[in-house]
Write a protein that holds these residues in place. Structure first.
Motif, mmCIF file in Angstrom:
data_model
loop_
_atom_site.group_PDB
_atom_site.id
_atom_site.type_symbol
_atom_site.label_atom_id
_atom_site.label_comp_id
_atom_site.label_asym_id
_atom_site.label_seq_id
_atom_site.Cartn_x
_atom_site.Cartn_y
_atom_site.Cartn_z
ATOM 1 N N PRO A 1 30.764 48.629 88.598
ATOM 2 C CA PRO A 1 32.089 48.268 89.128
ATOM 3 C C PRO A 1 32.197 48.465 90.640
ATOM 4 C CG PRO A 1 32.160 50.406 88.018
ATOM 5 C CD PRO A 1 30.802 49.815 87.739
ATOM 6 N N SER A 2 32.964 47.580 91.259
ATOM 7 C CA SER A 2 33.207 47.648 92.691
ATOM 8 C C SER A 2 34.564 47.017 92.990
ATOM 9 C CB SER A 2 32.110 46.911 93.465
ATOM 10 O OG SER A 2 32.432 46.837 94.852
ATOM 11 N N ASP A 3 35.228 47.509 94.030
ATOM 12 C CA ASP A 3 36.488 46.898 94.445
ATOM 13 C C ASP A 3 36.364 46.264 95.822
ATOM 14 O OD1 ASP A 3 36.242 49.139 95.999
ATOM 15 O OD2 ASP A 3 38.281 49.860 95.699
ATOM 16 N N LYS A 4 35.134 46.114 96.294
ATOM 17 C CA LYS A 4 34.890 45.552 97.619
ATOM 18 C C LYS A 4 34.423 44.109 97.488
ATOM 19 C CE LYS A 4 35.843 49.350 99.865
ATOM 20 N NZ LYS A 4 36.307 50.129 98.715
ATOM 21 N N PHE A 5 35.277 43.188 97.893
ATOM 22 C CA PHE A 5 34.943 41.768 97.833
ATOM 23 C C PHE A 5 35.325 41.123 99.161
ATOM 24 C CE2 PHE A 5 35.843 43.208 93.553
ATOM 25 C CZ PHE A 5 34.752 42.742 92.845
ATOM 26 N N GLU B 1 36.636 34.956 90.971
ATOM 27 C CA GLU B 1 37.935 35.597 91.148
ATOM 28 C C GLU B 1 37.990 36.936 90.404
ATOM 29 O OE1 GLU B 1 40.448 33.943 92.928
ATOM 30 O OE2 GLU B 1 39.014 32.321 93.320
ATOM 31 N N PRO B 2 37.782 38.070 91.104
ATOM 32 C CA PRO B 2 37.905 39.387 90.457
ATOM 33 C C PRO B 2 39.378 39.763 90.290
ATOM 34 C CG PRO B 2 37.288 39.646 92.760
ATOM 35 C CD PRO B 2 37.349 38.175 92.512
ATOM 36 N N LEU B 3 39.850 39.823 89.060
ATOM 37 C CA LEU B 3 41.251 40.136 88.788
ATOM 38 C C LEU B 3 41.436 41.640 88.630
ATOM 39 C CD1 LEU B 3 42.133 37.308 86.231
ATOM 40 C CD2 LEU B 3 42.020 37.215 88.727
ATOM 41 N N SER B 4 42.439 42.188 89.301
ATOM 42 C CA SER B 4 42.625 43.636 89.349
ATOM 43 C C SER B 4 44.106 43.989 89.385
ATOM 44 C CB SER B 4 41.963 44.214 90.610
ATOM 45 O OG SER B 4 40.633 43.798 90.765
ATOM 46 N N LEU B 5 44.402 45.251 89.117
ATOM 47 C CA LEU B 5 45.751 45.761 89.340
ATOM 48 C C LEU B 5 45.951 45.899 90.841
ATOM 49 C CD1 LEU B 5 45.265 46.535 86.328
ATOM 50 C CD2 LEU B 5 46.601 48.585 86.762
ATOM 51 N N MET B 6 47.136 45.554 91.314
ATOM 52 C CA MET B 6 47.421 45.634 92.751
ATOM 53 C C MET B 6 48.503 46.672 93.022
ATOM 54 S SD MET B 6 48.436 42.521 95.378
ATOM 55 C CE MET B 6 49.995 42.112 94.559
ATOM 56 N N MET B 7 48.312 47.438 94.102
ATOM 57 C CA MET B 7 49.289 48.439 94.523
ATOM 58 C C MET B 7 49.344 48.450 96.046
ATOM 59 S SD MET B 7 46.754 51.404 93.233
ATOM 60 C CE MET B 7 45.872 50.144 92.287
ATOM 61 N N ARG B 8 50.265 49.197 96.616
ATOM 62 C CA ARG B 8 50.328 49.313 98.067
ATOM 63 C C ARG B 8 49.129 50.121 98.570
ATOM 64 N NH1 ARG B 8 55.519 49.592 96.217
ATOM 65 N NH2 ARG B 8 55.425 51.842 95.922
ATOM 66 N N PHE C 1 43.460 47.345 95.566
ATOM 67 C CA PHE C 1 43.219 46.872 94.210
ATOM 68 C C PHE C 1 42.398 47.882 93.420
ATOM 69 C CE2 PHE C 1 43.956 43.074 96.699
ATOM 70 C CZ PHE C 1 44.729 42.280 95.870
ATOM 71 N N SER C 2 42.682 47.939 92.126
ATOM 72 C CA SER C 2 41.863 48.754 91.234
ATOM 73 C C SER C 2 40.521 48.068 91.021
ATOM 74 C CB SER C 2 42.565 48.919 89.890
ATOM 75 O OG SER C 2 42.561 47.668 89.175
ATOM 76 N N LEU C 3 39.612 48.746 90.358
ATOM 77 C CA LEU C 3 38.378 48.101 89.918
ATOM 78 C C LEU C 3 38.760 46.929 89.008
ATOM 79 C CD1 LEU C 3 36.213 51.238 89.110
ATOM 80 C CD2 LEU C 3 36.031 49.760 91.113
ATOM 81 N N PRO C 4 38.026 45.827 89.052
ATOM 82 C CA PRO C 4 38.406 44.626 88.286
ATOM 83 C C PRO C 4 38.369 44.848 86.777
ATOM 84 C CG PRO C 4 36.771 44.121 89.968
ATOM 85 C CD PRO C 4 36.835 45.601 89.876
ATOM 86 N N TYR C 5 39.261 44.151 86.098
ATOM 87 C CA TYR C 5 39.261 44.149 84.633
ATOM 88 C C TYR C 5 38.849 42.787 84.075
ATOM 89 C CZ TYR C 5 43.921 42.120 85.364
ATOM 90 O OH TYR C 5 44.961 41.334 85.767
ATOM 91 N N TYR C 6 38.692 41.791 84.983
ATOM 92 C CA TYR C 6 38.275 40.462 84.538
ATOM 93 C C TYR C 6 37.705 39.696 85.730
ATOM 94 C CZ TYR C 6 38.274 36.073 81.935
ATOM 95 O OH TYR C 6 37.886 34.924 81.295
ATOM 96 N N ILE C 7 36.737 38.827 85.456
ATOM 97 C CA ILE C 7 36.188 37.940 86.473
ATOM 98 C C ILE C 7 36.452 36.509 86.040
ATOM 99 C CG2 ILE C 7 34.154 37.206 87.758
ATOM 100 C CD1 ILE C 7 34.880 40.067 88.326
ATOM 101 N N ALA C 8 37.292 35.829 86.802
ATOM 102 C CA ALA C 8 37.616 34.432 86.515
ATOM 103 C C ALA C 8 36.944 33.539 87.550
ATOM 104 C CB ALA C 8 39.129 34.225 86.534
ATOM 105 N N GLY C 9 37.158 32.233 87.398
ATOM 106 C CA GLY C 9 36.644 31.272 88.365
ATOM 107 C C GLY C 9 37.526 30.033 88.345
ATOM 108 N N VAL C 10 37.762 29.452 89.504
ATOM 109 C CA VAL C 10 38.626 28.281 89.583
ATOM 110 C C VAL C 10 37.914 27.041 89.046
ATOM 111 C CG1 VAL C 10 39.760 26.684 91.187
ATOM 112 C CG2 VAL C 10 40.029 29.149 91.487
ATOM 113 N N ARG C 11 38.604 26.330 88.145
ATOM 114 C CA ARG C 11 38.131 25.044 87.631
ATOM 115 C C ARG C 11 39.310 24.071 87.620
ATOM 116 N NH1 ARG C 11 34.978 25.453 82.141
ATOM 117 N NH2 ARG C 11 34.463 23.306 82.674
ATOM 118 N N MET C 12 39.170 22.958 86.934
ATOM 119 C CA MET C 12 40.215 21.937 86.922
ATOM 120 C C MET C 12 40.576 21.544 85.498
ATOM 121 S SD MET C 12 38.883 19.488 90.058
ATOM 122 C CE MET C 12 37.201 19.392 89.412
#
Length: 301
Positions: A295-299, A231-238, A125-136
């Protein structure tokens, strides 16, 4: 005897084919550079991160803008005069299979960086571009106000998302008995809630807010409860695309430092959305502000 040889040969062939199918694809840098083309996966129902504009179906959004900026830097790093971007619609399940097969080179949908995905899906994953959180999200007159009210309720989550794991943990901790089903898309979950075939939709807070805002009667549904996850949202690659990730991460730091991400955030979260008649009016959270500073990509989530 000859039947045994044929059987053994067939088994070995199956094993060899299976091993070949599971072999990770090599670094896609050379393929992209030679073809001068990169294929980007996006979610048509991932507003404001990605959605389709009118009849043209052109994908736009916060994640799409960031992806385009990173790909522009990739083009420069490859020394290319042009690098065409092709878009492919994906969902919560196909984003992983399409990436593994090479149908897409990078996932620019709202995907959470998790340790399990990095290890089991062989992705990075790339460094995050957004931090979300689960709600209802619930009907306004449902009487549901928190997790404790979920006992006996019909809860939906979007297939292939981390919200299922969040729900399972909460159900176990709180000793709840619920009815759970999965929807293939975010739109399907929202429609189930509107139709009354579901009582609760559990998902990233910003996506819930976006579906509420674009509905005909937003006052009929409401966001409830505290954040149930980060929830750190990021670009995903192989995970073999080490060179591409290095370019993307370096450019993400530049976009943070020159406040380009802040500008894009205001465009997509605090202003009227292109092609829509509403704005989300969601200010940047302190979680995202801190992430952009450090920034960090380690979670380990």
């Amino acid at each position: 005897m000859w039947l045994n040889h044929i059987f053994r040969g067939a088994v070995l062939l199956c094993i060899a084919s299976s091993s070949l199918a599971q072999t990770p694809l090599p670094d896609s840098w050379d393929k992209i550079k030679e073809s001068q083309r990169i294929t980007v996966g996006y979610r048509p129902d991932g507003l404001p991160f990605a959605y389709e504009m009118g009849e043209t179906k052109k994908p736009v959004g916060y994640a799409i803008d960031i992806c385009q900026a990173l790909i522009a830097k990739l083009q420069q790093s490859m020394g290319l005069a042009k690098l065409d971007i092709q878009y492919r619609a994906i969902n919560g399940q196909t984003r992983f299979t399409d990436l593994a097969s090479g149908a897409i080179d990078v996932d620019c949908s709202n995907t959470t960086n998790t340790k399990d995905r990095r290890e089991s899906k062989h992705v990075s994953f790339s460094l995050p571009y957004y931090i979300a959180g689960v709600r209802m999200l619930v009907k306004s007159d449902s009487g549901i106000n928190d997790v404790d009210d979920l006992s006996g309720k019909r809860v939906v989550t979007t297939k292939g998302t981390t919200s299922l794991q969040v729900l399972e943990r909460r159900v176990a901790v709180n000793g709840l008995k619920i009815q759970h089903t999965e929807c293939l898309t975010h739109d399907a979950c929202f429609k189930a809630l509107q139709a009354g075939t579901a009582d609760v939709w559990l998902m990233d807070d910003i996506l819930l807010a976006a579906h509420r805002a674009q509905s005909e009667k937003p006052e009929q549904v409401k966001l409830i409860g505290k954040l149930m996850s980060i929830e750190p949202l990021s670009l995903m690659m192989r995970d073999t695309d080490v060179r591409m990730k290095k370019v993307f991460d370096a450019e993400m730091r530049v976009l943070s430092q020159n406040f380009e991400i802040t500008r894009l955030y205001k465009k997509w979260f605090e202003s009227p959305l292109p092609g829509k008649n509403f704005a989300l009016n969601v200010p940047m959270s302190y979680l995202l502000t801190d992430m952009l500073r450090f920034p960090s990509d380690k979670f380990d989530n």
